[in-house]
Write an enzyme that holds these catalytic residues in place. Structure first.
Site, PDB file in Angstrom:
ATOM      1  N   ASN A   9       0.869  -1.179   0.000  1.00 23.20           N
ATOM      2  CA  ASN A   9       0.000   0.000   0.000  1.00 23.20           C
ATOM      3  C   ASN A   9       0.902   1.224   0.000  1.00 23.20           C
ATOM      4  O   ASN A   9       1.519   1.536   1.017  1.00 23.20           O
ATOM      5  CB  ASN A   9      -0.892  -0.038   1.254  1.00 23.20           C
ATOM      6  N   LYS A  11       0.042   4.234  -0.198  1.00 26.91           N
ATOM      7  CA  LYS A  11      -0.621   5.389   0.429  1.00 26.91           C
ATOM      8  C   LYS A  11      -0.434   6.651  -0.428  1.00 26.91           C
ATOM      9  O   LYS A  11      -0.422   6.550  -1.641  1.00 26.91           O
ATOM     10  CB  LYS A  11      -0.078   5.602   1.841  1.00 26.91           C
ATOM     11  N   HIS A  95      -9.535   0.619   4.387  1.00 26.17           N
ATOM     12  CA  HIS A  95      -8.300   0.789   5.165  1.00 26.17           C
ATOM     13  C   HIS A  95      -8.587   1.659   6.391  1.00 26.17           C
ATOM     14  O   HIS A  95      -9.414   2.579   6.327  1.00 26.17           O
ATOM     15  CB  HIS A  95      -7.224   1.435   4.287  1.00 26.17           C
ATOM     16  N   GLU A  97      -7.089   4.042   7.670  1.00 31.97           N
ATOM     17  CA  GLU A  97      -6.908   5.487   7.468  1.00 31.97           C
ATOM     18  C   GLU A  97      -8.142   6.094   6.818  1.00 31.97           C
ATOM     19  O   GLU A  97      -8.486   7.251   7.060  1.00 31.97           O
ATOM     20  CB  GLU A  97      -5.636   5.752   6.639  1.00 31.97           C
ATOM     21  N   GLU A 167      -5.570  -5.716  10.187  1.00 31.06           N
ATOM     22  CA  GLU A 167      -4.585  -4.681  10.475  1.00 31.06           C
ATOM     23  C   GLU A 167      -4.912  -4.013  11.806  1.00 31.06           C
ATOM     24  O   GLU A 167      -5.755  -3.101  11.853  1.00 31.06           O
ATOM     25  CB  GLU A 167      -4.599  -3.620   9.369  1.00 31.06           C
ATOM     26  N   GLY A 173       2.199   1.741  10.808  1.00 30.11           N
ATOM     27  CA  GLY A 173       3.106   2.881  10.719  1.00 30.11           C
ATOM     28  C   GLY A 173       3.739   3.264  12.039  1.00 30.11           C
ATOM     29  O   GLY A 173       4.328   4.334  12.167  1.00 30.11           O
ATOM     30  N   SER A 213       3.303  -2.718  10.305  1.00 27.84           N
ATOM     31  CA  SER A 213       4.755  -2.709  10.492  1.00 27.84           C
ATOM     32  C   SER A 213       5.432  -4.026  10.104  1.00 27.84           C
ATOM     33  O   SER A 213       6.344  -4.479  10.789  1.00 27.84           O
ATOM     34  CB  SER A 213       5.098  -2.312  11.934  1.00 27.84           C
TER      35      SER A 213
HETATM   36  C1  PEP Z   1      -0.785  -0.235   5.902  1.00 28.77           C
HETATM   37  O1  PEP Z   1      -0.745   0.898   5.472  1.00 28.77           O
HETATM   38  O2  PEP Z   1      -1.732  -0.972   5.588  1.00 28.77           O
HETATM   39  C2  PEP Z   1       0.284  -0.698   6.795  1.00 28.77           C
HETATM   40  C3  PEP Z   1       0.204  -1.882   7.324  1.00 28.77           C
HETATM   41  O3  PEP Z   1       1.322   0.181   7.006  1.00 28.77           O
HETATM   42  P1  PEP Z   1       2.740  -0.156   7.713  1.00 28.77           P
HETATM   43  O4  PEP Z   1       3.256  -1.414   7.069  1.00 28.77           O
HETATM   44  O5  PEP Z   1       3.594   1.034   7.409  1.00 28.77           O
HETATM   45  O6  PEP Z   1       2.472  -0.356   9.165  1.00 28.77           O
END
Ligand code: PEP
Length: 252
Positions: A9, A11, A95, A97, A167, A173, A213
């Site tokens: 992703n 973003k 997602h 976000e 997630e 992040g 992460s």
């Molecule tokens: C994501 O944006 O779905 C995500 C898991 O980000 P990160 O790997 O940076 O934690």
């Protein structure tokens, strides 16, 4: 046997030129890799150009969202047919976000999933609890609510096309990864919820990614868990070498 799927992703990162460069770098890193499905999800404006770069390779393309209406006066929105016309095959839906900053709810997630399927796109549907919910002992309730609310009304045939991504928001992040045991526990629970909503066959066949992460160093252990079928990767997918390392470690 579920085939693993690793998605990146991107973003709101990368201009068109930067996205083309990153996609080219990843293609080079992976060569003729066939060990699992690989998907990259750049921003809408990069999809067409990135599609040309990855054409014919093991790297597939996905978008990060879509709107559920077919067309019309919806300034700033992108339809499923428009996403599909870029060469994208997948689309991330719901997602955290988008839930957090753009008012996404189970109801709007559900509408987007149906629009994606109608347009031949494969949805990657995100679910997961935030820190307060985890600390308040609400993880299973929240995950059940996201899964049942987002997937309501889908047929078993439609479920075959869906990838779920668990997630935990507190791990996105932040550099804080769920332990493999914490992730496995929720993945197994999601399968139980799917069995209740659909049946055991759907529960066993659905691919469930972990996201939060994921890095080259923790990919193998997370992906080694019985119910973890891949990863949705944010930060570490923005560099070709780290994303390629995650992909290779995931199938070791
Ligand atoms: C994501 O944006 O779905 C995500 C898991 O980000 P990160 O790997 O940076 O934690």
């Amino acid at each position: 046997m579920r085939r693993k799927i690793i998605a990146g992703n991107w973003k709101m990162y990368k201009t068109v030129a930067e996205a083309v460069e990153l996609a080219g770098g990843l293609k080079k890193e992976l060569g003729g890799f066939e060990g699992c499905d690989v998907v990259i999800c750049p921003t809408f404006v990069c999809l067409t150009e990135v599609s040309k770069v990855v054409a014919g390779s093991c790297v597939k393309l996905g978008a990060q969202n879509l709107y559920w209406e077919a067309e019309g006066a919806f300034t700033g929105e992108i339809s499923g047919a428009m996403v599909k016309s870029t060469g994208a095959q997948y689309v991330i839906i719901g997602h955290s976000e988008r839930r957090q900053y753009f008012g996404e709810t189970n109801e709007t997630v559900s509408k987007r999933i149906k629009a994606a399927l109608k347009n031949g796109l494969l949805p990657i549907v995100c679910v997961g609890e935030n820190l307060a919910e985890r600390e308040g002992g609400k993880t299973f309730d929240v995950v059940k609510d996201h899964v049942t609310g987002s997937l309501a009304g889908l047929t078993k045939e439609e479920m075959n096309k869906i990838v779920l991504a668990y997630e935990p928001v507190w791990a996105i992040g932040t550099g804080k990864t769920a332990t493999s045991a914490q992730a496995q526990e929720v993945h197994a629970y999601i399968r139980k919820v799917l069995a209740g909503m659909f049946d055991q066959e759907v529960a066993s066949a659905t691919r469930i990614q972990y996201g939060g992460s994921v890095k080259p160093e923790n990919a193998a252990e997370l992906m080694g868990q019985a119910d973890i079928d891949g990863a949705l990767v944010g930060g570490a997918s923005l560099k070709a070498d780290s994303f390629a390392a995650i992909i290779k470690n995931a199938v070791k």
